[in-house]
Design an enzyme around this catalytic site. Sequence first.
Site, PDB file in Angstrom:
ATOM      1  CG  HIS A 121      89.649 -70.215   9.508  1.00 61.90           C
ATOM      2  ND1 HIS A 121      89.732 -69.281   8.514  1.00 61.90           N
ATOM      3  CD2 HIS A 121      89.329 -71.379   8.888  1.00 61.90           C
ATOM      4  CE1 HIS A 121      89.458 -69.855   7.332  1.00 61.90           C
ATOM      5  NE2 HIS A 121      89.212 -71.118   7.546  1.00 61.90           N
ATOM      6  CB  THR A 192      85.540 -63.091   2.325  1.00 62.37           C
ATOM      7  OG1 THR A 192      86.059 -64.339   1.853  1.00 62.37           O
ATOM      8  CG2 THR A 192      84.030 -63.209   2.452  1.00 62.37           C
TER       9      THR A 192
END
Length: 252
Positions: A121, A192
């Site tokens: 990202h 995550t």
Amino acid sequence: MQNKSMLEEAAELIASSSFTIALTGAGMSVDSGIPDFRSAGGLWERFDPMVYAHISSFISSPLKVWEMVAEMNRVVLAAQPNPGHLALAALEKLKRLHCVVTQNIDGLHQEAGNIDVIEFHGNGRRLICLECGASFNTADCTEKTKKAPLCKNCGSILKPDFVFFGESIPQEAFMRSTSMAARCEVILVVGTSATVTPANMLPDIARQNGAKIVELNLQKTLLTSRLTDIFLQGSSSEVLPILTDMVARKLK
Ligand SMILES: [Zn+2]
């Protein structure tokens, strides 16, 4: 509570693996003072990301987007690597970790000393100019102002070099991370639930190629029962230093 035999087993896998990668997410940086943007009270509760972090918003009203970015920068730029980041950097120095794939934009893996970091990202510590392609260090440009910083070459409003909604994942990051996942013997999933594309593909790719999956999270996730071989419960800043120490002892 951490199960010591699970930790031992994970350390053994990592010590004997010739190619290990880590996949990290927001949970990695919580102990550096960066709350998950999607959590209750997180950034996306106050700034709708489809309005403030969408590429079409940046193109039509960059000043509005910069209200959110200035807020994000106050937190992200002040953050320091926590013991979990440092433990992954130490694991790389021991040559027992070959690459970190991260969904975070805080740059803390590099700050900690990891060399090979693939950013899905992008990175909020950099700014880019969509007009002329120049890039700048965020801290150098935004130190004294909350206003949108301008490109020193062409005067356009700079864009944070993280991936906005409506933008695609950097192609090279995608290609490299999938090839790393196909090649690894162990994938260490940290902080995550790996539910967002394309991060969610990596554990599956790794598994299809025979890799073991070690998961470290505060709570079990959708990954845990579906794919995980060894689940370590706890915070990354507490568990990773212990795990790295165990690996280091096994290498002696
Ligand atoms: Zn420019």
